[in-house]
Every structure is written in structure tokens, then in C-alpha cells.
Design a protein around this motif. Structure first.
Motif, PDB file in Angstrom:
ATOM      1  N   MET A  81      -4.643 -36.533  23.957  1.00  9.57           N
ATOM      2  CA  MET A  81      -3.217 -36.733  23.716  1.00  9.57           C
ATOM      3  C   MET A  81      -2.978 -37.777  22.628  1.00  9.57           C
ATOM      4  N   VAL A  82      -3.802 -38.825  22.599  1.00  3.12           N
ATOM      5  CA  VAL A  82      -3.679 -39.844  21.552  1.00  3.12           C
ATOM      6  C   VAL A  82      -3.858 -39.206  20.180  1.00  3.12           C
ATOM      7  N   GLU A  83      -4.874 -38.336  20.035  1.00  2.53           N
ATOM      8  CA  GLU A  83      -5.120 -37.686  18.746  1.00  2.53           C
ATOM      9  C   GLU A  83      -3.982 -36.742  18.373  1.00  2.53           C
ATOM     10  N   ARG A  84      -3.466 -36.003  19.356  1.00  3.74           N
ATOM     11  CA  ARG A  84      -2.385 -35.051  19.068  1.00  3.74           C
ATOM     12  C   ARG A  84      -1.107 -35.764  18.640  1.00  3.74           C
ATOM     13  N   ASN A  85      -0.868 -36.953  19.181  1.00  2.00           N
ATOM     14  CA  ASN A  85       0.366 -37.671  18.869  1.00  2.00           C
ATOM     15  C   ASN A  85       0.282 -38.474  17.584  1.00  2.00           C
ATOM     16  N   ALA A  86      -0.951 -38.655  17.058  1.00  2.00           N
ATOM     17  CA  ALA A  86      -1.123 -39.470  15.849  1.00  2.00           C
ATOM     18  C   ALA A  86      -0.315 -38.870  14.703  1.00  2.00           C
ATOM     19  N   GLY A  87       0.478 -39.699  14.045  1.00  2.00           N
ATOM     20  CA  GLY A  87       1.246 -39.261  12.904  1.00  2.00           C
ATOM     21  C   GLY A  87       2.622 -38.697  13.219  1.00  2.00           C
ATOM     22  N   LEU A  88       2.870 -38.412  14.515  1.00  2.00           N
ATOM     23  CA  LEU A  88       4.184 -37.910  14.885  1.00  2.00           C
ATOM     24  C   LEU A  88       5.155 -39.067  15.073  1.00  2.00           C
ATOM     25  N   PRO A  89       6.420 -38.869  14.736  1.00  2.00           N
ATOM     26  CA  PRO A  89       7.403 -39.915  15.037  1.00  2.00           C
ATOM     27  C   PRO A  89       7.545 -40.071  16.541  1.00  2.00           C
ATOM     28  N   PRO A  90       7.889 -41.267  17.045  1.00  2.00           N
ATOM     29  CA  PRO A  90       7.952 -41.521  18.485  1.00  2.00           C
ATOM     30  C   PRO A  90       8.805 -40.523  19.247  1.00  2.00           C
ATOM     31  N   LEU A 171      -0.862 -46.770  22.116  1.00  2.00           N
ATOM     32  CA  LEU A 171      -2.134 -46.731  21.409  1.00  2.00           C
ATOM     33  C   LEU A 171      -1.894 -46.580  19.905  1.00  2.00           C
ATOM     34  N   PRO A 172      -2.736 -47.166  19.078  1.00  2.00           N
ATOM     35  CA  PRO A 172      -2.553 -47.022  17.633  1.00  2.00           C
ATOM     36  C   PRO A 172      -2.707 -45.572  17.213  1.00  2.00           C
ATOM     37  N   ASP A 173      -1.817 -45.107  16.336  1.00  2.00           N
ATOM     38  CA  ASP A 173      -1.862 -43.724  15.883  1.00  2.00           C
ATOM     39  C   ASP A 173      -2.472 -43.617  14.486  1.00  2.00           C
ATOM     40  N   LYS A 174      -3.398 -44.524  14.161  1.00  2.00           N
ATOM     41  CA  LYS A 174      -4.078 -44.500  12.879  1.00  2.00           C
ATOM     42  C   LYS A 174      -5.473 -45.063  13.070  1.00  2.00           C
ATOM     43  N   PRO A 175      -6.367 -44.923  12.089  1.00  2.00           N
ATOM     44  CA  PRO A 175      -7.727 -45.448  12.241  1.00  2.00           C
ATOM     45  C   PRO A 175      -7.699 -46.918  12.628  1.00  2.00           C
ATOM     46  N   SER A 176      -8.508 -47.286  13.599  1.00  2.00           N
ATOM     47  CA  SER A 176      -8.489 -48.653  14.119  1.00  2.00           C
ATOM     48  C   SER A 176      -9.883 -49.250  14.017  1.00  2.00           C
ATOM     49  N   ILE A 177      -9.941 -50.555  13.695  1.00  2.00           N
ATOM     50  CA  ILE A 177     -11.234 -51.199  13.462  1.00  2.00           C
ATOM     51  C   ILE A 177     -11.219 -52.622  13.987  1.00  2.00           C
ATOM     52  N   LYS A 311     -10.198 -30.512  14.602  1.00  2.00           N
ATOM     53  CA  LYS A 311      -9.122 -30.153  15.521  1.00  2.00           C
ATOM     54  C   LYS A 311      -8.687 -28.709  15.286  1.00  2.00           C
ATOM     55  N   PRO A 312      -8.327 -27.991  16.369  1.00  2.00           N
ATOM     56  CA  PRO A 312      -7.821 -26.618  16.204  1.00  2.00           C
ATOM     57  C   PRO A 312      -6.560 -26.616  15.347  1.00  2.00           C
ATOM     58  N   VAL A 313      -6.405 -25.556  14.544  1.00  2.00           N
ATOM     59  CA  VAL A 313      -5.278 -25.495  13.616  1.00  2.00           C
ATOM     60  C   VAL A 313      -3.947 -25.618  14.341  1.00  2.00           C
ATOM     61  N   GLU A 314      -3.855 -24.992  15.525  1.00  2.00           N
ATOM     62  CA  GLU A 314      -2.568 -24.998  16.216  1.00  2.00           C
ATOM     63  C   GLU A 314      -2.215 -26.367  16.798  1.00  2.00           C
ATOM     64  N   ASN A 315      -3.160 -27.304  16.777  1.00  2.00           N
ATOM     65  CA  ASN A 315      -2.896 -28.628  17.339  1.00  2.00           C
ATOM     66  C   ASN A 315      -2.665 -29.702  16.285  1.00  2.00           C
ATOM     67  N   LEU A 316      -2.555 -29.312  15.025  1.00  2.00           N
ATOM     68  CA  LEU A 316      -2.420 -30.298  13.962  1.00  2.00           C
ATOM     69  C   LEU A 316      -1.034 -30.925  13.957  1.00  2.00           C
ATOM     70  N   ASP A 317      -0.988 -32.241  13.753  1.00  2.00           N
ATOM     71  CA  ASP A 317       0.288 -32.932  13.601  1.00  2.00           C
ATOM     72  C   ASP A 317       0.402 -33.431  12.159  1.00  2.00           C
ATOM     73  N   ALA A 318       1.468 -34.204  11.880  1.00  2.00           N
ATOM     74  CA  ALA A 318       1.735 -34.617  10.498  1.00  2.00           C
ATOM     75  C   ALA A 318       0.568 -35.401   9.906  1.00  2.00           C
ATOM     76  N   TYR A 319      -0.022 -36.308  10.681  1.00  2.00           N
ATOM     77  CA  TYR A 319      -1.122 -37.128  10.185  1.00  2.00           C
ATOM     78  C   TYR A 319      -2.356 -36.277   9.909  1.00  2.00           C
ATOM     79  N   ASP A 320      -2.681 -35.352  10.821  1.00  2.00           N
ATOM     80  CA  ASP A 320      -3.846 -34.492  10.626  1.00  2.00           C
ATOM     81  C   ASP A 320      -3.675 -33.603   9.393  1.00  2.00           C
TER      82      ASP A 320
END
Length: 569
Positions: A81-90, A171-177, A311-320
Motif C-alpha cells: 500500500m505504501v508503494e501504491r500510494n507513493a506520488g498520489l496526492p493525499p 510513511l514517506p512517499d519518496k526514496p528514503s535514506i 510494478k504491474p501496469v494497472e497499479n502505477l501511480d503518478a510517481y511510478d
């Protein structure tokens, strides 16, 4: 079958703020929820031997035979879910609230489950680790409750702090280090200041990247002096990547090693070592910091692109979609460019104010408008300029978006005032980014600020030796050197650029012009022939229109060289 009691591991889940989401966009929310059930939630439950007891609109009650199975299932779902939500507006993110409980339940004749064991699981929606004795709604006795907050360190809280825990950051929706304290292997305590100072500088430099979530020094330095498991550290700090290293001193010499680790796999993404003397510790520290940051930026970007590709094509969000577009944009080829532009368009459809997608879409159109490629639309120049202005407005605090927007406004919009202002602000925000220096330096070069443009372009070369766009950097530095009269340097840089990317037409007009001005006519004609194979029909007149020099003398110098090499009027 009569009702019977049994011990069961129960998972209760529902969607956070479901009424708000459906009130905003019911059709899209329900469609996404159905997709989540069919391609993520139900298959994951099946893999971990779960049984869906019943669904409750936006939620579900699931029985497992093992506590291990239910916890693994919950973690896998929440990580996805964290990956799917990355890049989407809240307002468009679907977030799941999951409670887990092992307890006595009553199984009805139809397979339904009832009792306190079910009720307790349904009430466990607290996002902390140890809540102590906690009172749950409609449950008489307090329960000692634990929760797993996937992807972020969970801090222990007493029961009284439950309400505050529910407000824990997302959770951060971008690469974290996280940058761990480097190990001082010299045996000299006096070197601790150098080691710690260098790590602090690396953290500060990385923090300038808006595309990165960087753990603060106070958190990462809690591991100083401890033997650590990198993957455990990543789980505790909630990051995808960890940078660690060591320092060894021998006499007046230092050796510093660093390695970047993908916490999910434990694999090494990058490793290097740096040697230097102690004559000027601070210069050495700055040099190492710049090299580490310059290596990490493209390495992380490549790792994120690979993650998005899986990631499967149908699960891509704006960031992906943005990440998937980048390799096509960087290729600088007509067919690849259209693929990248299409992906960026989909990203913008999902997030209209996504500055990075807007800026890169504008750059795609600049490539087409300045290279003689077939247009993507009715007026690529006007569209690129409009996208760049949107990117600058939406990404006022994003150095990459600002640098690209500034470049586009100069290159095709010929708005030198707004373009150069955006480029300079980008460098002020993130002077440690190779890409920011490249695009801002190019904008300054085209805009007539030749000396400062060259400074930025050379800094970009130092910072970004691993950057996939290094061939662009070489050509732009070469063009600046040619305009400053340093012809031999320009030839060498153009040759290196062409070797890295034989399809980069700018390398060949630069090489043809430089060789002609240096009276190396055979090489000039060969370079021009290659240029014309990449840009059929190019003439002196078309290049005068397409090359965005603000300085007339610089443009005339280039065109005179190309004319001498044989480019028709």
C-alpha cells in the motif's frame, strides 16, 4: 453445524476515511478498492492461508491459523500500500487500518466468527508499538496492546497517548535514506570530529534533494558505536536505503570507504573509496562529500526506476509513471521521447500539480522542438512553455523542477528573465545536485552568462560522473569552451560526448564547428555528415532559429564554423 469455540488469529481491516474518499470521487474510489481486493489483498490472504470470514463494505474480517501468518500478511499488504500510494496526492490515497488479535472466538454454523476475540481485533487501530494497558471501545477489561507500524520506527507509548499516536506522520512517499555514523578505524580519537563532520555534511547535502526523504542526524547518530544490522536499522528508521562507511588513518593519509545498501534485499547498490592527505582536512571533507552525494543521486534514481518497472501496469501511480518515463526521456531519441511524454502525461492526469512530471514533459517537447523531430502536438513550443510555467509555480521549492523549468523557458520560450531567475534559484536550493547544475548551467550558457554557466556545468561534471546524462554535460561544457576560444578542449569534449551517445546530435554540430575553426576539415566534414544523418535537412537558417543563444557573437561563431564545414544556408 452448531456453534463452537476455538482459538483463532483474527485480522480486521478497513479503509481510513472511506466516507471522505467516496464523497470526493465515489466511482474512482470504488474502482481502486475493487482492484486492491482482486490483485493485492485477496491473493496475499490466500498465500498466507487466511480465510475471509466476511466483508463489511470497505472492510473485511479474516481468520488465520497462525499468528505468524497473519502478521506476515498484514506487513506484506501494508508495504504494498505504501508503494501504491507513493506520488498520489493525499486526497486520493487509500490507506488501510489493520488490527490483529489472537483470542477465543465463537464460530457460527455458517462459518461467521463472533465474540470478544473478533471485537478486539476490530478496535485495534493504533499506530504504535507498545500501548500498555489499553481500554477499547465496548470491551470491559483493558488489554495490553502492541501494533506494528510498517516502514517507520514505532515508538513505545502508554495507553494515555493512544490518541496522539493516531496522528503519527505518514510513511514517506519518496526514496528514503539514512546515513549512519562512519566507523573510525584509525585508532585516533582525534579523528572523530573529522568523521562525524563529514557524515553531517553528507546528510545536509542529501537533505537539499526534495526527491529524497533523509533521516535527521539526531536519529541516525543513535547508532554510533554500535554493531548494527543494516536491514534492522532500515526497519527502525523507516527507510529504503542506508549509507555506511569507515575511515582509516595512516600517517598523514586518510582512506574513506562508503557503501550504499538497498535495505529490502541487503544488496550493495554502490561502493567506493577515497584517499587523501590531511594537509587540508576540510577541503578533503568537501571533496568526499561531493563525490558521495554525486554518486548516490543517480544510483538511487536508478534503483527507484527499477522498482517502478517491477510494478504491474494497472497499479502505477503518478510517481511510478514519472519514474518509468525517465529512461525514455534521457535516451533523447524521437521514438523513446514519445513514450516518455506519454507516461508523463498520464502522471499529470493523476496529479495535475506534480512539478517534476510537468517539468520533464516540457523537456520532452523541447527535445522535439529543437532537434527537427516530428512535433508531438499542434504547437510544441507553446505547450512546453506553458508546462514549464506550471512546473515553476508548483515546484517553487523543488530544485530539479525549477532548473528544468528555467532551462525550458530559456531554450524555447526565450523568456530569459524568468528562465535565468528559476535556474539560479534552483542552484541556491540544491548546489549539490549534478542534474540541477547541468540544467541551470545550460540555461545560463544559452542566456548569455557564459562564465557562470561554465562554472555550473563543470561542477555538474564533478558531481555526476555516473549520471546517465553525462554525455549532455560534456557537450555543453564543450560548447562553452568553444565560445570562449578554447577550440582544442571543445573538440575533445565533443568526441567524448559522441562516444557516450552516438545519437546525440549536439555532439556533432559542436564537433563539426570546433574542427572547422581549428582547420581540421576532414574531421569537420565527417562530423557534419553524422549530424545531418541525425537531423536531415538542417541548414544554417534552421539552426539560427533553433539554437537559443542570447549572445549574437556566440551564435555567429558556431554557425560560421558549420558553414565552413559545409552546412548549407
Amino acid at each position: 453445524m452448531a456453534e463452537r469455540r476455538k482459538l483463532a488469529a483474527i485480522l480486521a481491516a478497513d479503509v481510513v476515511g472511506f466516507s471522505r474518499l467516496t464523497g470526493t470521487d465515489e466511482d474512482r474510489t470504488l474502482a481502486r478498492l475493487r482492484a486492491l481486493r482482486s490483485d493485492l489483498i485477496d491473493p496475499t490472504i490466500a498465500v498466507h492461508n487466511g480465510r475471509v470470514v466476511k466483508r463489511t463494505g470497505d472492510g473485511a474480517l479474516v481468520e488465520f491459523r497462525s499468528v505468524v501468518d497473519v502478521v506476515r500478511c498484514a506487513i506484506e499488504v501494508q508495504n504494498a500500500m505504501v508503494e501504491r500510494n507513493a506520488g498520489l496526492p493525499p486526497e486520493r490515497r487509500i490507506e488501510l487500518r489493520i488490527g490483529i488479535h489472537l483470542g477465543d472466538v465463537v464460530e457460527e454454523s455458517d462459518g461467521d466468527l463472533m465474540g470478544d476475540g473478533v471485537n478486539i481485533a476490530a478496535r485495534l487501530d493504533l499506530l504504535v508499538s507498545d500501548l500498555g494497558e489499553t481500554r477499547l471501545k465496548n470491551i470491559a477489561e483493558p488489554m495490553r496492546v502492541y501494533a506494528l507500524q510498517v516502514g517507520v520506527a514505532a515508538n513505545a507509548k502508554p495507553a494515555a497517548a493512544a490518541a496522539a499516536a493516531a496522528l503519527a506522520p505518514a510513511l514517506p512517499d519518496k526514496p528514503s535514506i539514512a546515513v549512519l555514523p562512519f566507523t573510525n578505524m584509525s585508532g585516533d580519537p582525534e579523528q572523530e570530529y573529522f568523521v562525524d563532520g563529514m557524515v553531517e555534511d553528507i546528510i545536509t547535502a542529501l537533505s537539499h534533494f526534495n526527491q529524497l526523504f533523509v533521516i535527521a542526524r539526531n536519529s541516525s547518530f543513535t547508532y554510533k558505536g554500535r554493531a548494527v544490522d543494516v536491514r534492522q536499522v532500515a526497519r527502525e528508521l523507516g527507510v529504503r536505503f542506508v549509507l555506511e562507511g569507515s575511515v582509516r588513518k595512516s600517517g598523514n593519509r586518510l582512506r574513506i570507504t562508503g557503501q550504499l545498501i538497498d535495505a529490502a534485499t541487503g544488496g550493495h547498490l554502490w561502493a567506493d573509496r577515497f584517499d587523501g592527505g590531511l594537509e587540508d582536512v576540510f577541503d578533503l571533507q568537501d571533496k568526499i562529500t561531493g563525490k558521495v552525494v554525486g554518486a548516490i543521486e543517480p544510483t538511487l534514481r536508478k534503483a527507484e526506476i527499477e522498482r517502478a518497472r517491477r510494478k504491474p501496469v494497472e497499479n502505477l501511480d503518478a510517481y511510478d509513471l514519472y519514474l518509468r518515463a525517465l529512461p525514455h526521456v534521457y535516451a533523447v531519441r524521437p521514438d523513446e521521447n514519445l513514450v516518455g511524454f506519454g507516461l508523463l502525461g498520464k502522471s499529470i492526469d493523476l496529479a495535475p500539480n506534480y512539478a517534476l512530471a510537468l517539468a520533464h514533459a516540457a523537456w520532452c517537447l523541447v527535445q522535439r522542438a529543437t532537434r527537427g523531430w516530428p512535433p508531438a502536438g499542434a504547437d510544441d513550443v507553446a505547450t512546453a512553455t506553458a508546462l514549464a510555467r506550471r512546473a515553476a509555480a508548483a515546484g517553487n521549492d523543488d530544485a530539479v523542477a525549477l532548473a528544468l523549468a528555467g532551462f525550458v523557458l530559456v531554450a524555447v520560450g526565450r523568456d530569459y528573465g524568468a528562465g535565468l531567475d528559476a535556474a539560479r534559484r534552483a542552484v541556491e536550493q540544491n548546489p549539490g545536485s549534478g542534474f540541477v547544475n547541468l540544467m541551470a548551467g545550460t540555461a545560463l550558457f544559452w542566456g548569455g552568462d557564459l562564465e557562470n554557466g561554465l562554472i555550473l556545468l563543470k561542477r555538474a561534471m564533478t558531481l555526476g560522473p555516473l549520471d546517465p546524462r553525462f554525455f549532455m554535460n560534456l557537450a555543453m561544457v564543450g560548447a562553452a569552451e568553444l565560445c570562449l576560444g578554447r577550440t582544442e578542449r571543445a573538440i575533445g569534449l565533443a568526441q567524448r560526448s559522441a562516444a557516450l551517445n552516438p545519437n546525440w546530435d549536439s555532439a556533432y554540430w559542436l564537433l563539426a564547428a570546433a574542427c572547422a575553426r581549428h582547420d581540421r576539415m576532414d574531421e569537420a566534414r565527417a562530423a557534419l555528415a553524422r549530424f545531418l544523418s541525425l537531423w536531415p535537412g538542417a541548414t544554417v537558417t534552421t539552426l539560427r532559429k533553433r539554437l537559443p543563444f542570447r549572445s549574437g557573437p556566440s551564435l555567429d561563431m558556431i554557425l560560421d564554423g558549420l558553414r565552413k564545414a559545409g552546412l548549407p544556408e
